[in-house]
Design an enzyme around this catalytic site. Structure first.
Site, PDB file in Angstrom:
ATOM      1  N   THR A 195       4.387   2.741   5.589  1.00  0.00           N
ATOM      2  CA  THR A 195       2.999   2.302   5.690  1.00  0.00           C
ATOM      3  C   THR A 195       2.257   3.206   6.650  1.00  0.00           C
ATOM      4  O   THR A 195       2.807   3.577   7.700  1.00  0.00           O
ATOM      5  CB  THR A 195       2.885   0.842   6.180  1.00  0.00           C
ATOM      6  OG1 THR A 195       1.522   0.551   6.505  1.00  0.00           O
ATOM      7  CG2 THR A 195       3.742   0.597   7.414  1.00  0.00           C
ATOM      8  N   ILE A 196       1.020   3.550   6.327  1.00  0.00           N
ATOM      9  CA  ILE A 196       0.256   4.407   7.229  1.00  0.00           C
ATOM     10  C   ILE A 196      -0.147   3.665   8.495  1.00  0.00           C
ATOM     11  O   ILE A 196      -0.515   4.284   9.500  1.00  0.00           O
ATOM     12  CB  ILE A 196      -1.011   4.986   6.543  1.00  0.00           C
ATOM     13  CG1 ILE A 196      -2.036   3.881   6.248  1.00  0.00           C
ATOM     14  CG2 ILE A 196      -0.647   5.760   5.296  1.00  0.00           C
ATOM     15  CD1 ILE A 196      -3.399   4.417   5.828  1.00  0.00           C
ATOM     16  N   ASP A 197      -0.084   2.325   8.469  1.00  0.00           N
ATOM     17  CA  ASP A 197      -0.583   1.531   9.594  1.00  0.00           C
ATOM     18  C   ASP A 197       0.294   1.629  10.843  1.00  0.00           C
ATOM     19  O   ASP A 197      -0.163   1.297  11.935  1.00  0.00           O
ATOM     20  CB  ASP A 197      -0.708   0.061   9.192  1.00  0.00           C
ATOM     21  CG  ASP A 197      -1.647  -0.148   8.017  1.00  0.00           C
ATOM     22  OD1 ASP A 197      -2.505   0.725   7.799  1.00  0.00           O
ATOM     23  OD2 ASP A 197      -1.517  -1.168   7.324  1.00  0.00           O
ATOM     24  N   MET A 230      -8.534   3.226   8.873  1.00  0.00           N
ATOM     25  CA  MET A 230      -7.681   2.141   8.409  1.00  0.00           C
ATOM     26  C   MET A 230      -6.643   1.771   9.472  1.00  0.00           C
ATOM     27  O   MET A 230      -6.622   2.348  10.555  1.00  0.00           O
ATOM     28  CB  MET A 230      -7.017   2.517   7.080  1.00  0.00           C
ATOM     29  CG  MET A 230      -8.022   2.716   5.947  1.00  0.00           C
ATOM     30  SD  MET A 230      -7.251   3.219   4.387  1.00  0.00           S
ATOM     31  CE  MET A 230      -6.626   1.644   3.814  1.00  0.00           C
ATOM     32  N   ARG A 289       0.708  -5.549  -6.053  1.00  0.00           N
ATOM     33  CA  ARG A 289       0.816  -6.837  -5.372  1.00  0.00           C
ATOM     34  C   ARG A 289       1.393  -7.844  -6.358  1.00  0.00           C
ATOM     35  O   ARG A 289       1.187  -7.737  -7.561  1.00  0.00           O
ATOM     36  CB  ARG A 289      -0.569  -7.315  -4.910  1.00  0.00           C
ATOM     37  CG  ARG A 289      -1.343  -6.290  -4.085  1.00  0.00           C
ATOM     38  CD  ARG A 289      -0.735  -6.077  -2.714  1.00  0.00           C
ATOM     39  NE  ARG A 289      -1.507  -5.116  -1.925  1.00  0.00           N
ATOM     40  CZ  ARG A 289      -1.162  -4.676  -0.723  1.00  0.00           C
ATOM     41  NH1 ARG A 289      -0.045  -5.130  -0.171  1.00  0.00           N
ATOM     42  NH2 ARG A 289      -1.909  -3.808  -0.074  1.00  0.00           N
ATOM     43  N   ARG A 294      -4.699   7.377   2.755  1.00  0.00           N
ATOM     44  CA  ARG A 294      -3.394   7.118   2.150  1.00  0.00           C
ATOM     45  C   ARG A 294      -2.890   8.273   1.296  1.00  0.00           C
ATOM     46  O   ARG A 294      -1.722   8.305   0.927  1.00  0.00           O
ATOM     47  CB  ARG A 294      -3.472   5.868   1.262  1.00  0.00           C
ATOM     48  CG  ARG A 294      -3.501   4.568   2.018  1.00  0.00           C
ATOM     49  CD  ARG A 294      -3.271   3.440   1.031  1.00  0.00           C
ATOM     50  NE  ARG A 294      -3.448   2.145   1.632  1.00  0.00           N
ATOM     51  CZ  ARG A 294      -3.546   1.021   0.942  1.00  0.00           C
ATOM     52  NH1 ARG A 294      -3.502   1.070  -0.385  1.00  0.00           N
ATOM     53  NH2 ARG A 294      -3.683  -0.133   1.548  1.00  0.00           N
ATOM     54  N   ARG A 308      -5.467  -1.802   9.231  1.00  0.00           N
ATOM     55  CA  ARG A 308      -5.434  -3.256   9.108  1.00  0.00           C
ATOM     56  C   ARG A 308      -5.584  -3.888  10.489  1.00  0.00           C
ATOM     57  O   ARG A 308      -6.593  -3.687  11.138  1.00  0.00           O
ATOM     58  CB  ARG A 308      -4.168  -3.715   8.383  1.00  0.00           C
ATOM     59  CG  ARG A 308      -4.317  -5.039   7.672  1.00  0.00           C
ATOM     60  CD  ARG A 308      -3.140  -5.385   6.815  1.00  0.00           C
ATOM     61  NE  ARG A 308      -1.881  -5.298   7.528  1.00  0.00           N
ATOM     62  CZ  ARG A 308      -0.727  -5.723   7.055  1.00  0.00           C
ATOM     63  NH1 ARG A 308      -0.672  -6.250   5.855  1.00  0.00           N
ATOM     64  NH2 ARG A 308       0.377  -5.616   7.755  1.00  0.00           N
ATOM     65  N   ASP A 333       2.710  -0.269  11.787  1.00  0.00           N
ATOM     66  CA  ASP A 333       2.709  -1.595  12.402  1.00  0.00           C
ATOM     67  C   ASP A 333       3.977  -2.399  12.144  1.00  0.00           C
ATOM     68  O   ASP A 333       3.968  -3.625  12.220  1.00  0.00           O
ATOM     69  CB  ASP A 333       1.499  -2.396  11.915  1.00  0.00           C
ATOM     70  CG  ASP A 333       1.506  -2.626  10.410  1.00  0.00           C
ATOM     71  OD1 ASP A 333       2.336  -2.009   9.714  1.00  0.00           O
ATOM     72  OD2 ASP A 333       0.671  -3.409   9.927  1.00  0.00           O
ATOM     73  N   GLU A 371     -10.305  -0.613  11.614  1.00  0.00           N
ATOM     74  CA  GLU A 371     -10.873  -1.612  10.712  1.00  0.00           C
ATOM     75  C   GLU A 371     -10.576  -3.045  11.160  1.00  0.00           C
ATOM     76  O   GLU A 371     -11.322  -3.968  10.849  1.00  0.00           O
ATOM     77  CB  GLU A 371     -10.375  -1.405   9.286  1.00  0.00           C
ATOM     78  CG  GLU A 371      -8.877  -1.594   9.108  1.00  0.00           C
ATOM     79  CD  GLU A 371      -8.453  -1.381   7.658  1.00  0.00           C
ATOM     80  OE1 GLU A 371      -9.313  -1.363   6.774  1.00  0.00           O
ATOM     81  OE2 GLU A 371      -7.226  -1.237   7.427  1.00  0.00           O
ATOM     82  N   GLY A 384       0.828  -1.205   0.000  1.00  0.00           N
ATOM     83  CA  GLY A 384       0.000   0.000   0.000  1.00  0.00           C
ATOM     84  C   GLY A 384       0.860   1.251   0.000  1.00  0.00           C
ATOM     85  O   GLY A 384       1.886   1.318   0.678  1.00  0.00           O
ATOM     86  N   ARG A 394     -24.781   7.515  12.904  1.00  0.00           N
ATOM     87  CA  ARG A 394     -24.348   7.632  11.522  1.00  0.00           C
ATOM     88  C   ARG A 394     -22.928   7.083  11.413  1.00  0.00           C
ATOM     89  O   ARG A 394     -22.149   7.173  12.356  1.00  0.00           O
ATOM     90  CB  ARG A 394     -24.384   9.090  11.046  1.00  0.00           C
ATOM     91  CG  ARG A 394     -25.784   9.677  10.943  1.00  0.00           C
ATOM     92  CD  ARG A 394     -26.563   9.034   9.804  1.00  0.00           C
ATOM     93  NE  ARG A 394     -27.881   9.635   9.641  1.00  0.00           N
ATOM     94  CZ  ARG A 394     -28.975   9.268  10.272  1.00  0.00           C
ATOM     95  NH1 ARG A 394     -28.901   8.285  11.177  1.00  0.00           N
ATOM     96  NH2 ARG A 394     -30.127   9.854  10.053  1.00  0.00           N
ATOM     97  N   ASP A 402       5.011  -4.709   6.062  1.00  0.00           N
ATOM     98  CA  ASP A 402       5.557  -6.008   6.427  1.00  0.00           C
ATOM     99  C   ASP A 402       5.571  -6.995   5.262  1.00  0.00           C
ATOM    100  O   ASP A 402       6.447  -7.852   5.182  1.00  0.00           O
ATOM    101  CB  ASP A 402       4.827  -6.596   7.638  1.00  0.00           C
ATOM    102  CG  ASP A 402       3.331  -6.729   7.417  1.00  0.00           C
ATOM    103  OD1 ASP A 402       2.831  -6.353   6.342  1.00  0.00           O
ATOM    104  OD2 ASP A 402       2.649  -7.221   8.334  1.00  0.00           O
ATOM    105  N   GLY A 403       4.619  -6.881   4.328  1.00  0.00           N
ATOM    106  CA  GLY A 403       4.653  -7.733   3.148  1.00  0.00           C
ATOM    107  C   GLY A 403       5.865  -7.438   2.282  1.00  0.00           C
ATOM    108  O   GLY A 403       6.514  -8.343   1.749  1.00  0.00           O
ATOM    109  N   SER A 404       6.198  -6.154   2.161  1.00  0.00           N
ATOM    110  CA  SER A 404       7.380  -5.740   1.408  1.00  0.00           C
ATOM    111  C   SER A 404       8.646  -6.231   2.106  1.00  0.00           C
ATOM    112  O   SER A 404       9.598  -6.682   1.470  1.00  0.00           O
ATOM    113  CB  SER A 404       7.416  -4.216   1.292  1.00  0.00           C
ATOM    114  OG  SER A 404       6.208  -3.723   0.734  1.00  0.00           O
ATOM    115  N   ARG A 437     -26.020  13.287  31.365  1.00  0.00           N
ATOM    116  CA  ARG A 437     -25.443  14.547  31.854  1.00  0.00           C
ATOM    117  C   ARG A 437     -25.605  15.682  30.845  1.00  0.00           C
ATOM    118  O   ARG A 437     -25.013  16.742  30.981  1.00  0.00           O
ATOM    119  CB  ARG A 437     -23.969  14.348  32.210  1.00  0.00           C
ATOM    120  CG  ARG A 437     -23.022  14.148  31.052  1.00  0.00           C
ATOM    121  CD  ARG A 437     -21.573  14.105  31.560  1.00  0.00           C
ATOM    122  NE  ARG A 437     -20.600  13.841  30.514  1.00  0.00           N
ATOM    123  CZ  ARG A 437     -20.089  14.759  29.714  1.00  0.00           C
ATOM    124  NH1 ARG A 437     -20.494  16.024  29.820  1.00  0.00           N
ATOM    125  NH2 ARG A 437     -19.192  14.430  28.799  1.00  0.00           N
TER     126      ARG A 437
END
Length: 320
Positions: free
Chosen positions: A125-127, A169, A72, A252, A171, A129, A222, A11, A243, A103-105, A211
């Site tokens: 990565t924005i995550d 987001m 991917r 992203r 993950r 993680d 997510e 991503g 809502r 982490d996939g990379s 109150r």
């Protein structure tokens, strides 16, 4: 080492371009030839590789996304696919590779390293993680995008006296939800790292209503589940009007913040230094504002990303 390559994978994240720029210009500064691999590991296998010059990365530091593109690639998960990639690099005499991504990379970089090709991972990565670093490239920009959305949604929540559920987001990591929720004054923050009870959520909403509170903001990572489903459960248990806003991929995009530009520049440059030093198989990160590097294989196999549970506790104390 005379020639190195750089690719972005997984991503996209704001600040990736700043990291690419740093790799290219740091490399050229040290008399290296730098090659860009276009389209991630898929581009590596197909040989979509071009030599980059100083001008190739001009005027990209402020741009979101990645000028090297990303994709991917299932084929690269196989040993045959990895060998194809290595052969493409060897054709051009490329001796080391900087991989910018999540982490996939990193897993792809790990596989190349295990087969004797030196790689250095840069956390993009924005995550937020990636183990071994406190912050990843893109996290701060995504965080500010979410906070801006929370502020706007709070305006309409106040006007209509409603509970809004905002799904963000991340993950399987709750960093975006946690940091944005605390900064945005959310009443409830749901992250995958902590179990939650619908009864507790509803009790907090009821106490706030009793109150005189007219609206509430609930942030849902997510990795916890669907904001729509949580909204339906709240409706069933309380009959409160809710809502849902799912922020999605807007998180992203956008021009990277100053923090992400500086972080990306520092990490990208350090990755090149490691390759020059002959230290492949590493990943770079930042801890207490100091650059660090560590074994990429060890990190992926033994370390686990964790969130700051103290911040989560603080958010509950401040949202009473």
């Amino acid at each position: 080492m005379k020639k190195i390559g750089v690719l972005t994978s997984g991503g996209d994240a704001p600040g990736m371009n700043a990291a690419v720029r740093a790799v290219v210009r740091k490399g050229i500064y040290h008399d290296l030839e730098v090659y860009g691999i276009y389209g991630g590991y898929a581009g590596l296998i197909s040989g979509n590789i071009k030599k980059l010059e100083l001008g190739s990365v001009g005027d990209i530091i402020h741009r979101g996304g990645t000028v090297l593109y990303s994709a991917r690639c299932e084929e690269f998960k196989t040993k045959e696919g990895q060998q194809k990639g290595i052969e493409q690099l060897k054709k051009l005499g490329i001796e080391g590779l900087v991989v910018i991504g999540g982490d996939g990379s990193y897993m792809g970089a790990k596989k190349l390293t295990e087969q004797g090709f030196p790689c250095v991972g840069v956390p993009g990565t924005i995550d937020n993680d990636i183990p071994g670093t406190e912050f990843t490239i893109g996290f701060d920009t995504a965080l500010n995008t979410v906070i801006d959305a929370i502020d706007k949604i709070r305006d309409t929540a106040t006007s209509h006296e409603r509970t809004f559920i905002i799904e963000v987001m991340g993950r399987d990591a709750g960093d975006i939800a946690l940091w944005a929720g605390l900064a945005g004054g959310a009443e409830t923050i749901l992250v995958p790292e902590e179990n939650f009870s619908m009864d507790d959520i509803c009790d907090r909403l009821k106490k706030g209503s009793e109150r005189g509170k007219k609206h509430s903001i609930i942030i849902v990572a997510e990795g916890v589940g669907s904001g729509v489903e949580i909204s339906q459960k709240i409706k069933e248990l309380t009959n409160y009007d809710t809502r849902v806003s799912v922020l999605g991929h807007m998180q992203r995009g956008g021009s990277p913040t100053a923090s992400d530009r500086v972080l990306a520049s520092r990490l990208g440059a350090r990755a090149v230094e490691l390759l020059i030093e002959g230290r492949g198989g590493r990943a770079v990160g930042i801890v207490k504002n100091e650059l660090v590097d560590y074994d990429i294989i060890e990190a992926l196999e033994t370390k686990k990303h964790e969130i700051d549970m103290g911040m989560l506790k603080l958010s509950k104390e401040l949202s009473i």
